[in-house]
Motif scaffolding. Structure first.
Motif, short mmCIF file in Angstrom:
data_model
loop_
_atom_site.label_atom_id
_atom_site.label_comp_id
_atom_site.label_asym_id
_atom_site.label_seq_id
_atom_site.Cartn_x
_atom_site.Cartn_y
_atom_site.Cartn_z
N ALA A 5 -14.55 35.13 -39.60
CA ALA A 5 -14.16 33.73 -39.54
C ALA A 5 -14.12 33.20 -38.11
N ASP A 6 -14.26 34.07 -37.11
CA ASP A 6 -14.20 33.62 -35.73
C ASP A 6 -15.44 32.87 -35.28
N VAL A 7 -16.53 32.98 -36.03
CA VAL A 7 -17.74 32.20 -35.74
C VAL A 7 -18.17 31.52 -37.03
N VAL A 8 -18.37 30.21 -36.93
CA VAL A 8 -18.80 29.42 -38.07
C VAL A 8 -20.11 28.75 -37.69
N ILE A 9 -21.08 28.76 -38.60
CA ILE A 9 -22.33 28.05 -38.37
C ILE A 9 -22.56 27.08 -39.52
N TYR A 10 -22.78 25.82 -39.16
CA TYR A 10 -23.19 24.81 -40.14
C TYR A 10 -24.71 24.91 -40.16
N HIS A 11 -25.23 25.47 -41.24
CA HIS A 11 -26.57 26.02 -41.31
C HIS A 11 -27.43 25.33 -42.37
N ASN A 12 -28.71 25.21 -42.05
CA ASN A 12 -29.71 24.79 -43.03
C ASN A 12 -30.77 25.88 -43.05
N PRO A 13 -30.85 26.66 -44.14
CA PRO A 13 -31.80 27.77 -44.18
C PRO A 13 -33.26 27.33 -44.13
N GLU A 14 -33.54 26.05 -44.33
CA GLU A 14 -34.91 25.54 -44.25
C GLU A 14 -35.33 25.25 -42.80
N CYS A 15 -34.40 25.30 -41.87
CA CYS A 15 -34.64 24.94 -40.48
C CYS A 15 -34.82 26.19 -39.62
N GLY A 16 -35.96 26.27 -38.92
CA GLY A 16 -36.23 27.42 -38.06
C GLY A 16 -35.22 27.58 -36.94
N THR A 17 -34.79 26.48 -36.33
CA THR A 17 -33.79 26.55 -35.27
C THR A 17 -32.49 27.12 -35.81
N SER A 18 -32.12 26.69 -36.99
CA SER A 18 -30.88 27.18 -37.61
C SER A 18 -31.02 28.67 -37.96
N ARG A 19 -32.17 29.07 -38.49
CA ARG A 19 -32.38 30.50 -38.82
C ARG A 19 -32.34 31.35 -37.56
N ASN A 20 -32.98 30.90 -36.47
CA ASN A 20 -32.96 31.65 -35.21
C ASN A 20 -31.54 31.77 -34.67
N THR A 21 -30.78 30.68 -34.76
CA THR A 21 -29.39 30.70 -34.27
C THR A 21 -28.56 31.71 -35.06
N LEU A 22 -28.68 31.67 -36.38
CA LEU A 22 -27.95 32.61 -37.23
C LEU A 22 -28.34 34.05 -36.88
N ALA A 23 -29.62 34.29 -36.67
CA ALA A 23 -30.09 35.64 -36.34
C ALA A 23 -29.53 36.11 -34.99
N MET A 24 -29.40 35.22 -34.03
CA MET A 24 -28.83 35.62 -32.74
C MET A 24 -27.34 35.93 -32.85
N ILE A 25 -26.64 35.20 -33.71
CA ILE A 25 -25.22 35.52 -33.95
C ILE A 25 -25.13 36.92 -34.52
N ARG A 26 -25.97 37.21 -35.50
CA ARG A 26 -25.95 38.54 -36.12
C ARG A 26 -26.42 39.62 -35.15
N ASN A 27 -27.31 39.27 -34.21
CA ASN A 27 -27.78 40.22 -33.21
C ASN A 27 -26.67 40.60 -32.24
N ALA A 28 -25.60 39.81 -32.22
CA ALA A 28 -24.43 40.14 -31.40
C ALA A 28 -23.42 40.96 -32.21
N GLY A 29 -23.80 41.38 -33.41
CA GLY A 29 -22.91 42.20 -34.23
C GLY A 29 -21.84 41.39 -34.94
N ILE A 30 -22.07 40.09 -35.07
CA ILE A 30 -21.09 39.20 -35.70
C ILE A 30 -21.67 38.70 -37.02
N GLU A 31 -20.89 38.81 -38.07
CA GLU A 31 -21.27 38.19 -39.34
C GLU A 31 -20.46 36.90 -39.45
N PRO A 32 -21.12 35.76 -39.21
CA PRO A 32 -20.39 34.49 -39.19
C PRO A 32 -20.08 33.97 -40.58
N HIS A 33 -19.21 33.00 -40.60
CA HIS A 33 -18.96 32.24 -41.83
C HIS A 33 -20.08 31.19 -41.87
N VAL A 34 -20.97 31.30 -42.84
CA VAL A 34 -22.13 30.41 -42.94
C VAL A 34 -21.81 29.29 -43.92
#
Length: 151
Positions: A5-34
């Protein structure tokens, strides 16, 4: 690792920028609240609060491309913040994405690597965007931009 819950992303899975951002959060070992904001838009007061915390204008968070921006006459500079927020509530696709919230701040992450400034954990390895642009090297260090890109 921090709590999800310490990282929240307001996400649109159809958007490449949003997908890249989510992937970078996960690349930091964080599973955000999507939050898929097109399915579950933020309440008006929350959206206004997020924009205030970003320190930007309401207009700067409006998305034009692929939205009813023109049809609704939202380019009219005389429209108030309340009117713009009303439009975003009626048409959540007008909310630009992705918006990321962490203990380090709130930011509209365009380009997607802007999220790196909000992550409390370092990148855990290399990261390459969907378009092939290298953002982080194998040591988890940010790579200098290769030149102008439009994400």
């Amino acid at each position: 690792m921090i709590a999800p819950a310490d990282v929240v992303i307001y996400h649109n899975p159809e958007c490449g920028t949003s997908r890249n951002t989510l992937a970078m959060i996960r690349n930091a070992g964080i599973e955000p609240h999507v939050i898929e904001y097109l399915k579950t838009p933020p309440a008006r007061a929350l959206l206004a609060s997020l924009i205030g915390r970003m320190g930007v204008s309401v207009r700067s968070v409006l998305r034009e491309k692929g939205t009813p921006f023109q049809e609704l006459g939202l380019s009219d500079e005389s429209l108030t913040d309340d009117q713009l927020l009303d439009a975003m509530m009626a048409h959540p696709i007008l909310i630009n994405r992705p918006i990321v919230v962490s203990q380090l701040g709130v930011k509209l992450c365009r380009p997607s690597e802007a999220v790196l400034d909000l992550l409390p954990n370092p990148q855990q390895g290399a990261f390459v965007k969907e378009d092939g642009e290298r953002v982080v090297d194998a040591s988890g260090r940010r790579v200098a931009p290769e030149g102008p890109r439009h994400e």
